[in-house]
Design a protein around this motif. Structure first.
Motif: not given
Length: 350
Positions: A89-116
């Motif tokens: 989970k990406v923390g800090g004051t500038t990161a938006r809520a629910g943001l994660y960093m993948c430890n394998d592909c090093r890409r950031q994502f949230t639960v809405t990525v890949g959905t409508i």
């Protein structure tokens, strides 16, 4: 060093030593318990939405996001690009809520990525409320009604409703099977000028529906009730080991031979059922709900978007045994992998 002299004091000191392990061991035990609970006992924050529309998920975007995470990630966050479960989970004051960093592909994502919901500027709580309304109303909700209830523009409500209907589309697996009965029938939507003051009448549109008894429904917009069109819909959506039930239309005579059995009723002679469960009244019942939705809620369907309107009614019929909350949860699970772009053309509109 303090020396324990009395017998009672010595027994008390030994008991405390047994009850309280060293600080280092206690810390290791707590960390192990936290890791175990995180990996193996991740319970949903909101097990199921209640019928009450005052639920916080319909009013708080953060609560809505947490509920969506509990539905799509019951065992923890999953990267939508590489499907890895190793995420931070990406923390800090500038990161938006629910943001994660993948430890394998090093890409950031949230639960809405890949959905409508991806790249939508409408808050998630309004999305969930729209889901709840469309899944709770037996005859649907128009875009104008959603616009007024959600406080968004008609254009946004129209596009939101079509994306939700797209998520209601089923997986396309065959209906019926050995020992099961599938009914087929057709209906005409619109095109009647009788008892209308205005001279404008929407063109008549033909709908074909397949209904599995005690099961799912699947409907199609067909340009014409031609033998080839109806056979293609039947053989690609109904298992050949099923028993087919239809009316006395001649187009079914040869198609019925391709299935395990074929029963018909003579509607022209006012015959609607025969002994042994030979009827197509289940499909007729589906059309009664469908037509009430067109006449009372939507009034007009464009041929370019009819497949999504039909998917909405099919989904509600197929999940009729569920509660409104359970039906909403099932529709939300179908939002992944069905992203619909605004300018994406349909087969008829292209």
């Amino acid at each position: 060093m303090k020396v324990v002299t009395s017998t009672r004091a010595r027994e008390s000191a030994l008991t405390n030593a047994v009850r309280e392990p060293p600080v280092k061991e206690r810390l290791i035990g707590w960390a192990t318990a936290i890791i175990y609970l995180t990996k193996h006992e991740r319970a949903p924050i909101f097990p199921c939405m209640t019928f009450d529309l005052t639920n916080p998920v319909f009013h708080d975007p953060d609560k809505a996001r947490e509920y969506l995470e509990s539905l799509h990630w019951p065992e923890g966050p999953v990267c939508p690009r590489c499907e890895s479960k190793r995420a931070t989970k990406v923390g800090g004051t500038t990161a938006r809520a629910g943001l994660y960093m993948c430890n394998d592909c090093r890409r950031q994502f949230t639960v809405t990525v890949g959905t409508i919901f991806e790249d939508s500027k409408i808050p998630l709580n309004k999305w969930l409320l729209a889901y709840r309304l469309l899944n709770g109303g037996k005859k649907g909700h128009s875009a104008n009604e959603l616009s007024r209830m959600l406080g968004i523009t008609y254009k946004s409500a129209w596009f939101m409703a079509h994306r939700i209907r797209e998520s209601m589309r089923d997986d396309g697996s065959p209906l019926g099977g050995p020992g099961k009965v599938v009914e087929s029938d057709e209906a005409f939507i619109g095109g009647k000028k009788k008892r209308r003051l205005s001279g404008k009448v929407a063109p008549m549109k033909k709908v074909m529906t397949l209904v599995e008894r005690d099961g799912r429904a699947r409907s199609f917009f067909v340009a014409s009730l031609h033998h080839n069109n109806m056979r293609a819909a039947l053989v690609t959506n109904v298992h050949r080991s099923s028993t087919l039930m239809t009316d006395d239309a001649r187009v079914y005579w040869s198609i019925g031979r391709e299935f395990a059995g074929h029963g018909t009723t003579l509607h022209a002679a006012r015959e609607f059922a025969r002994p042994g469960g030979v009827h197509s009244n289940t499909a007729e019942n589906f059309f009664s709900i469908l037509k009430r939705g067109v006449v009372g809620t939507y009034h007009h369907w464009s041929p370019a978007h009819m497949h999504r309107y039909l998917a909405e009614f099919d989904f509600r019929y197929s999940t009729r045994t569920l509660t409104d909350a359970e039906r909403t949860a099932e529709a939300l699970k179908g939002a992944r992998g069905k992203r619909l772009m605004y300018r994406q053309p349909s087969g008829l509109a292209a």
